[in-house]
Design a protein around this motif. Structure first.
Motif, PDB file in Angstrom:
ATOM      1  N   LEU A 887       0.839  -1.198   0.000  1.00  0.00           N
ATOM      2  CA  LEU A 887       0.000   0.000   0.000  1.00  0.00           C
ATOM      3  C   LEU A 887       0.878   1.253   0.000  1.00  0.00           C
ATOM      4  O   LEU A 887       0.598   2.215  -0.733  1.00  0.00           O
ATOM      5  CB  LEU A 887      -0.912  -0.008   1.236  1.00  0.00           C
ATOM      6  CG  LEU A 887      -1.877   1.183   1.366  1.00  0.00           C
ATOM      7  CD1 LEU A 887      -2.800   1.272   0.154  1.00  0.00           C
ATOM      8  CD2 LEU A 887      -2.683   1.099   2.662  1.00  0.00           C
ATOM      9  N   MET A 888       1.951   1.244   0.788  1.00  0.00           N
ATOM     10  CA  MET A 888       2.860   2.396   0.786  1.00  0.00           C
ATOM     11  C   MET A 888       3.543   2.538  -0.564  1.00  0.00           C
ATOM     12  O   MET A 888       3.758   3.665  -1.042  1.00  0.00           O
ATOM     13  CB  MET A 888       3.896   2.242   1.908  1.00  0.00           C
ATOM     14  CG  MET A 888       3.331   2.436   3.306  1.00  0.00           C
ATOM     15  SD  MET A 888       4.596   2.508   4.608  1.00  0.00           S
ATOM     16  CE  MET A 888       5.100   0.801   4.681  1.00  0.00           C
ATOM     17  N   GLN A 889       3.884   1.432  -1.206  1.00  0.00           N
ATOM     18  CA  GLN A 889       4.509   1.511  -2.526  1.00  0.00           C
ATOM     19  C   GLN A 889       3.578   2.165  -3.551  1.00  0.00           C
ATOM     20  O   GLN A 889       3.998   3.013  -4.341  1.00  0.00           O
ATOM     21  CB  GLN A 889       4.894   0.109  -3.007  1.00  0.00           C
ATOM     22  CG  GLN A 889       6.086  -0.504  -2.293  1.00  0.00           C
ATOM     23  CD  GLN A 889       6.441  -1.867  -2.855  1.00  0.00           C
ATOM     24  OE1 GLN A 889       5.788  -2.865  -2.526  1.00  0.00           O
ATOM     25  NE2 GLN A 889       7.450  -1.914  -3.695  1.00  0.00           N
ATOM     26  N   MET A 890       2.315   1.771  -3.543  1.00  0.00           N
ATOM     27  CA  MET A 890       1.372   2.317  -4.519  1.00  0.00           C
ATOM     28  C   MET A 890       1.028   3.773  -4.216  1.00  0.00           C
ATOM     29  O   MET A 890       0.754   4.564  -5.129  1.00  0.00           O
ATOM     30  CB  MET A 890       0.097   1.471  -4.550  1.00  0.00           C
ATOM     31  CG  MET A 890       0.347   0.042  -5.024  1.00  0.00           C
ATOM     32  SD  MET A 890      -1.145  -0.952  -5.107  1.00  0.00           S
ATOM     33  CE  MET A 890      -1.917  -0.256  -6.572  1.00  0.00           C
ATOM     34  N   GLN A 891       1.054   4.128  -2.941  1.00  0.00           N
ATOM     35  CA  GLN A 891       0.743   5.510  -2.579  1.00  0.00           C
ATOM     36  C   GLN A 891       1.911   6.456  -2.846  1.00  0.00           C
ATOM     37  O   GLN A 891       1.703   7.617  -3.214  1.00  0.00           O
ATOM     38  CB  GLN A 891       0.358   5.583  -1.096  1.00  0.00           C
ATOM     39  CG  GLN A 891      -0.998   4.992  -0.760  1.00  0.00           C
ATOM     40  CD  GLN A 891      -1.271   5.008   0.739  1.00  0.00           C
ATOM     41  OE1 GLN A 891      -0.405   4.649   1.542  1.00  0.00           O
ATOM     42  NE2 GLN A 891      -2.480   5.409   1.123  1.00  0.00           N
ATOM     43  N   HIS A 892       3.121   5.982  -2.668  1.00  0.00           N
ATOM     44  CA  HIS A 892       4.266   6.905  -2.694  1.00  0.00           C
ATOM     45  C   HIS A 892       5.368   6.510  -3.667  1.00  0.00           C
ATOM     46  O   HIS A 892       6.369   7.220  -3.782  1.00  0.00           O
ATOM     47  CB  HIS A 892       4.864   7.000  -1.281  1.00  0.00           C
ATOM     48  CG  HIS A 892       3.883   7.402  -0.226  1.00  0.00           C
ATOM     49  ND1 HIS A 892       3.440   8.700  -0.089  1.00  0.00           N
ATOM     50  CD2 HIS A 892       3.242   6.660   0.732  1.00  0.00           C
ATOM     51  CE1 HIS A 892       2.583   8.766   0.931  1.00  0.00           C
ATOM     52  NE2 HIS A 892       2.437   7.542   1.442  1.00  0.00           N
ATOM     53  N   GLY A 893       5.193   5.390  -4.370  1.00  0.00           N
ATOM     54  CA  GLY A 893       6.250   4.935  -5.275  1.00  0.00           C
ATOM     55  C   GLY A 893       6.547   5.915  -6.388  1.00  0.00           C
ATOM     56  O   GLY A 893       7.684   6.012  -6.857  1.00  0.00           O
ATOM     57  N   TRP A 894       5.545   6.673  -6.836  1.00  0.00           N
ATOM     58  CA  TRP A 894       5.763   7.658  -7.909  1.00  0.00           C
ATOM     59  C   TRP A 894       6.749   8.750  -7.479  1.00  0.00           C
ATOM     60  O   TRP A 894       7.447   9.324  -8.313  1.00  0.00           O
ATOM     61  CB  TRP A 894       4.428   8.297  -8.309  1.00  0.00           C
ATOM     62  CG  TRP A 894       3.792   9.093  -7.180  1.00  0.00           C
ATOM     63  CD1 TRP A 894       3.049   8.612  -6.162  1.00  0.00           C
ATOM     64  CD2 TRP A 894       3.907  10.504  -6.978  1.00  0.00           C
ATOM     65  NE1 TRP A 894       2.668   9.614  -5.311  1.00  0.00           N
ATOM     66  CE2 TRP A 894       3.176  10.809  -5.809  1.00  0.00           C
ATOM     67  CE3 TRP A 894       4.521  11.555  -7.673  1.00  0.00           C
ATOM     68  CZ2 TRP A 894       3.053  12.100  -5.300  1.00  0.00           C
ATOM     69  CZ3 TRP A 894       4.402  12.840  -7.181  1.00  0.00           C
ATOM     70  CH2 TRP A 894       3.677  13.111  -6.000  1.00  0.00           C
ATOM     71  N   ALA A 895       6.806   9.010  -6.138  1.00  0.00           N
ATOM     72  CA  ALA A 895       7.663  10.092  -5.650  1.00  0.00           C
ATOM     73  C   ALA A 895       8.944   9.594  -4.988  1.00  0.00           C
ATOM     74  O   ALA A 895       9.912  10.353  -4.869  1.00  0.00           O
ATOM     75  CB  ALA A 895       6.884  10.958  -4.655  1.00  0.00           C
ATOM     76  N   GLU A 896       8.971   8.331  -4.526  1.00  0.00           N
ATOM     77  CA  GLU A 896      10.120   7.794  -3.797  1.00  0.00           C
ATOM     78  C   GLU A 896      10.741   6.645  -4.591  1.00  0.00           C
ATOM     79  O   GLU A 896      10.213   5.528  -4.587  1.00  0.00           O
ATOM     80  CB  GLU A 896       9.706   7.295  -2.407  1.00  0.00           C
ATOM     81  CG  GLU A 896       9.235   8.381  -1.471  1.00  0.00           C
ATOM     82  CD  GLU A 896      10.364   9.329  -1.066  1.00  0.00           C
ATOM     83  OE1 GLU A 896      11.548   8.928  -1.217  1.00  0.00           O
ATOM     84  OE2 GLU A 896      10.071  10.435  -0.598  1.00  0.00           O
ATOM     85  N   PRO A 897      11.853   6.880  -5.288  1.00  0.00           N
ATOM     86  CA  PRO A 897      12.454   5.817  -6.120  1.00  0.00           C
ATOM     87  C   PRO A 897      12.793   4.555  -5.335  1.00  0.00           C
ATOM     88  O   PRO A 897      12.736   3.448  -5.872  1.00  0.00           O
ATOM     89  CB  PRO A 897      13.716   6.484  -6.672  1.00  0.00           C
ATOM     90  CG  PRO A 897      13.422   7.955  -6.605  1.00  0.00           C
ATOM     91  CD  PRO A 897      12.563   8.150  -5.395  1.00  0.00           C
TER      92      PRO A 897
END
Length: 996
Positions: A887-897
């Motif tokens: 869930l954290m990956q899908m929420q923030h993956g666009w901004a956190e490589p």
């Protein structure tokens, strides 16, 4: 006596020749007026030179002469030159013990205790010592009298009148007499307490076993009963005061020094238990609560002081319990574990100088002998001795230990005890360390009769005896098992089949009859093979016994030996390569998976003898081997048979390394990071399955199309496969994607791709002895209802129009694994915007993910499964952690490589680094995920089939515990730790995933 500069006097030269290390100082002492009548007497110099330390002996003589009254002084000097036996005794003590020299300087008349030395006085017992202590009616008088008796024992010892066993027995008898005298003093001091109780003192340890050191705690247990007419509530406190007073008399330090501490910590409950108990209270504890080591300690129990009838009643009551101890579950493992614990407590810088507790030391002999006594003493009463050497002799007479082994062990034990005695005698301090100072080593060597090169000879003898003890300690318990089934030379002692079965039962073998048959098959006969097996098996049996399943270990070893017995390198490998035999024993007795893999191709045992053999091979090296083998094969089926053989071999390498706790690391398994171990297994199994699929793909293509398929084709790993987190029992989740080559129509390309997939799956599922690799494509678009293979454009169209949030979540772990590398990269570029959506997830998508997770928890957990112990779907298990991270990956993956990774632990660490979750919460989730993964791996290793919860079979549960680092008997701790770890993780999930 004046000497010209640069010249040495004749006395100086003689002093050197007689072993003095500081002749100049000795000359000055001999020049003292008090020694004028003896300074030039050659008899005195020769007698001093015969001592362990002539310099020390001469200093002791000077101090004694100076302390004597003038009218006594000349008698002493005359004795030193005319009375040879007395002179040898006195100088022998002064040259070996600085502490006894100090005592004589304080009490100069005590040297006359050495005058009487007739035959009847050579080996005094308790009665004689009681007579010597009879006049000591206060604590200080007792201390002085005790040292005077010690002086006589030391004189007999250093002059060789008594051997080491007799000296130890005399010291124990002196301790007995001293305890009785101390108790008498305490009774006189507190007559009211004495009138209320009957108190018995039970000697334990070396005092109980008649093998005491010069300086040692005297271990005791107190048992009491009310005196006639007294009440127990009054009698026990009175007995406690009496016992405590007796202990203080022995242990207190005054101007006259101390005798020795009385240690009552072997009593029930140790230092936390009452000092004194009634007999019935002792029995209740031993029957209900006592641990194995407490029965082992009772082997040496002996009444020594106080009420003799009560002491005898205590021994009569506890003795039957001692001889039932070997029937307890995990008996041998408990004894072995206690021995390991003793070694672990020795500081690293001292372990090589420890003659008592270190490897090859006295405790190794004592533990081995006591273990054999407890096992065989159940049926053979001749073994029931508290003395180590007497018990060893009885074991040899009974055929439980070979005569040669017993003789060597007896010799080594006597040497080590003599060395211990002489070390302690010097300053009368409790120590078991061989000194490092050269002067001390020289004195020790000379005291043991080594005169040519005392230091070198001492070190050589010590190391030789320690090596014998180390070897026989490992062999002693197991070697006679072979003698029970193998052909023996005429006259050899033989362990009966019944006794051998008892021993195997004590070791944890559930089927001793089958174990004996295996031993007979392996070791009987006169062939070279049987001879080598007889050398190997004693040690192997010990390693099997140290495992959760000794029966499986021995059975597996027999099967491997039967398969490879005619191969010349096999037994040579086990005999000559240090780690190979132990590694094999650990692997064979740890579970079913690794032995099954080995037995399908026993030649893989060579992996265990290669120092680098347990390191996982890289994917590149494996792929080169597999693709080359496919290229050489005659057909697809034979090609994949080779590929599956490589997989089997490498899976054995990985499981063995995991079980042994080594992937080429320098540190021990206990020091290894569990997370690193999980990552290594996951990467190794993932690489192995990827290479296997690549080999099957190449074989399927070559069978019909040669080197070129009409369409570009790639296999995308999903789930744990894509995350490089595969366990031993995991399926390989995949997607198949293809792209028609230029000039090939879509229909032909699709037909070719589907035929390739069908052929790959067929080849990998052909029935063979090798473990299958299940390919699962259910995560494809539309699931089982959708086409098995799609073009890249078809995936693009589907994901653009129809993709659901769960499919985007599943793609988080997508990674190319085999086939066309460029096509694989194109697929990843296609799906990145779906799995890492710009600006993250909307609220509706978050709610949908939470709803799906909650539904999965309620519907997919197997009926009857304990949700606190289910590693995948249970509370705080794999699913909880992975969905929270995803869930954290899908929420923030666009901004956190850092979140754009298929690996759970990497993504969790990146989330903590980006402060999306606290480091504490991230660590909690990581620990739970690692633990759950290790449990799943352990279950597969132990049972040979996958499982998501702990086994219900006790032996399998114990084996899982051993894999996780828990000693036998502690599976409850393992389950508690698992529940605690996952409970903490679920609390984080509730907050971070569900927003509770």
């Amino acid at each position: 006596m004046t000497t010209l500069p640069g010249r040495r006097s004749s006395t100086f030269t003689r002093l050197l020749r007689h072993g003095f290390t500081d002749p100049s100082a000795a000359e000055r002492l001999l020049d003292l007026p008090d020694l004028s009548s003896v300074r030039s007497d050659p008899v005195l110099l020769e007698a001093l030179g015969a001592t362990a330390d002539p310099d020390l002996a001469l200093r002791g003589v000077v101090r004694l002469v100076e302390a004597e009254e003038p009218d006594e002084r000349q008698m002493l000097l005359d004795t030193l030159v005319t009375a040879k036996p007395l002179r040898d005794r006195l100088l022998g003590v002064l040259g070996a013990s600085e502490a006894l020299g100090d005592h004589l300087a304080r009490h100069p008349r005590d040297w006359q205790a050495l005058v009487t030395y007739e035959a009847t006085d050579l080996h005094p017992g308790v009665a004689e010592f009681e007579h010597e202590l009879a006049g000591a009616d206060d604590p200080d008088a007792l201390r002085v009298a005790y040292r005077r008796c010690l002086l006589s024992i030391a004189a007999r010892d250093v002059c060789g009148t008594t051997d080491v066993a007799e000296t130890a027995a005399e010291l124990a008898d002196l301790a007995t007499a001293t305890l009785r005298a101390a108790l008498a003093i305490a009774r006189v001091a507190t007559p009211a307490d004495d009138a209320q109780c009957r108190l018995a003192v039970i000697a334990m340890g070396k005092c109980g076993g008649h093998e005491l050191n010069y300086v040692s705690d005297v271990d005791v247990i107190f048992v009491a009963e009310p005196a006639d007419g007294a009440d127990e509530s009054v009698a026990i406190p009175a007995a406690t005061r009496l016992a405590a007073h007796m202990m203080r008399i022995c242990a207190d330090t005054t101007v006259e020094g101390t005798i020795w501490p009385v240690d009552a910590n072997l009593r029930p409950e140790g230092r936390n238990g009452p000092l004194v108990r009634t007999l019935s209270s002792h029995l209740a504890y031993y029957q209900r609560w006592a641990k194995t080591w407490e029965f082992q300690a009772l082997l040496k129990a002996r009444p020594v002081a106080g009420d003799p009838a009560l002491g005898a009643a205590y021994i009569d009551a506890v003795s039957p319990l001692v001889w039932q101890a070997a029937d307890r579950e995990n008996f041998v493992l408990d004894v072995q574990k206690m021995r390991r614990r003793v070694i672990d407590t020795i500081p690293v810088d001292r372990v090589d100088r420890e003659i008592k507790l270190g490897p090859g030391g006295l405790r190794d002999v004592e533990f081995a002998v006591q273990l054999l006594q407890l096992v065989h003493g159940r049926n053979d009463t001749t073994l029931r001795s508290g003395s180590t050497l007497d018990a060893l002799s009885a074991l040899a007479r009974g055929g439980y230990v070979g005569r040669v082994d017993a003789a060597q062990l007896d010799d080594a034990y006597r040497f080590l005890r003599a060395l211990e005695h002489r070390i302690q005698l010097y300053r009368l301090r409790r120590t078991h360390l061989v000194p490092e100072d050269q002067t001390d080593l020289r004195r020790l060597g000379r005291s043991l009769g080594l005169r040519t090169d005392p230091i070198a000879e001492l070190n050589q003898a010590w190391k030789r005896h320690a090596a014998v003890v180390r070897r026989l300690h490992e062999k002693l318990f197991y070697r006679p098992l072979l003698d029970a089934v193998a052909q023996l030379a005429p006259g050899e002692s033989r362990l009966s089949t019944k006794a051998a079965a008892h021993r195997l039962e004590a070791l944890g073998y559930e089927d001793p009859a089958a174990a004996l048959r295996h031993l007979e098959a392996l070791s009987s006969g006169v062939s070279r093979k049987a001879a080598i097996q007889r050398t190997l098996l004693p040690v192997l049996l010990g390693w099997f016994a140290d495992s959760a399943d000794p029966d499986a270990g021995l059975l597996g070893f027999r099967k491997v030996s039967d398969a490879l017995g005619k191969t010349p390198w096999y037994l040579r490998l086990l005999r000559d390569e240090g780690a190979a035999a132990e590694n094999l024993a650990r692997v064979l007795s740890a579970g079913r998976l690794a032995p099954d893999l080995l037995l399908r191709a026993p030649e893989a045992v060579t992996i265990l003898g290669d120092p680098q053999g347990l390191k996982p091979r890289s994917r590149e090296n494996l792929e080169q081997e597999v693709l080359a083998a496919v290229g050489r094969a005659d057909g697809a089926e034979s090609a994949v048979a080779v590929v599956r053989g490589v997989r089997r071999r490498e899976l054995f390498r990985t499981t063995s390394a995991d079980l042994i706790g080594s992937y080429g690391r320098e540190e021990s398994p206990a020091e290894a990071d569990p997370g690193a171990l999980v990552d290594r297994v996951g990467s190794a199994v993932t690489d192995l399955n990827a290479v296997t699929i690549a080999g099957a793909l190449r074989a399927a293509v070559r069978a019909e199309w040669g080197d070129m398929l009409p369409t570009r084709f790639a296999v995308i790993g999903m789930g744990r496969f894509g995350g490089q987190e595969l366990g031993y029992g995991s399926d390989a989740d995949v997607l198949f994607v293809h792209a028609p080559r230029e000039g090939v129509d879509d229909h032909e390309a699709s037909r070719a791709a589907n035929r390739v997939v069908a052929e790959m799956r067929r080849l990998l599922q052909l029935p063979t002895a090798d473990p299958p690799l299940i390919i699962d494509a259910d995560l494809r678009p539309e699931g089982k209802s959708g086409p098995l293979v799609r073009t890249l454009k078809s995936y693009e169209a589907y994901y653009r129009r129809w993709s659901l949030v769960w499919e985007s979540q599943a793609l988080l772990r997508a990674q190319p694994m085999a086939g066309d590398a460029d096509l694989g990269r194109d697929f990843i570029e296609l799906i990145d915007p779906l799995r890492y959506p710009a600006e993250g997830l909307g609220e509706d998508a978050v709610r949908e993910i939470r709803r799906l997770k909650a539904r999965m928890e309620s519907e997919r957990l197997p009926r009857g499964a304990d949700p606190t112990l289910h590693t995948k779907l249970g509370r705080g298990g794999l699913s909880d952690v992975e969905w929270t991270v995803q869930l954290m990956q899908m929420q923030h993956g666009w901004a956190e490589p850092g979140l754009r990774t298929t690996r759970t632990r990497e993504a969790l660490a990146a989330a903590a680094a980006a402060e999306l979750i606290s480091h504490e919460d991230a660590q909690t989730l990581d620990e739970a995920w690692v633990l759950a993964t290790r449990v799943r791996n352990a279950v597969m290793l132990v049972r040979g089939r996958p499982g998501d919860t702990f086994p219900s079979v006790p032996r399998e549960l114990t084996a899982v515990g051993r894999y996780l680092g828990y000693e036998p008997g502690h599976v409850g701790d393992m389950l508690d730790d698992y529940r605690r770890t996952t409970r903490r993780a679920r609390a984080v999930v509730d907050e971070r995933f569900y927003g509770a």
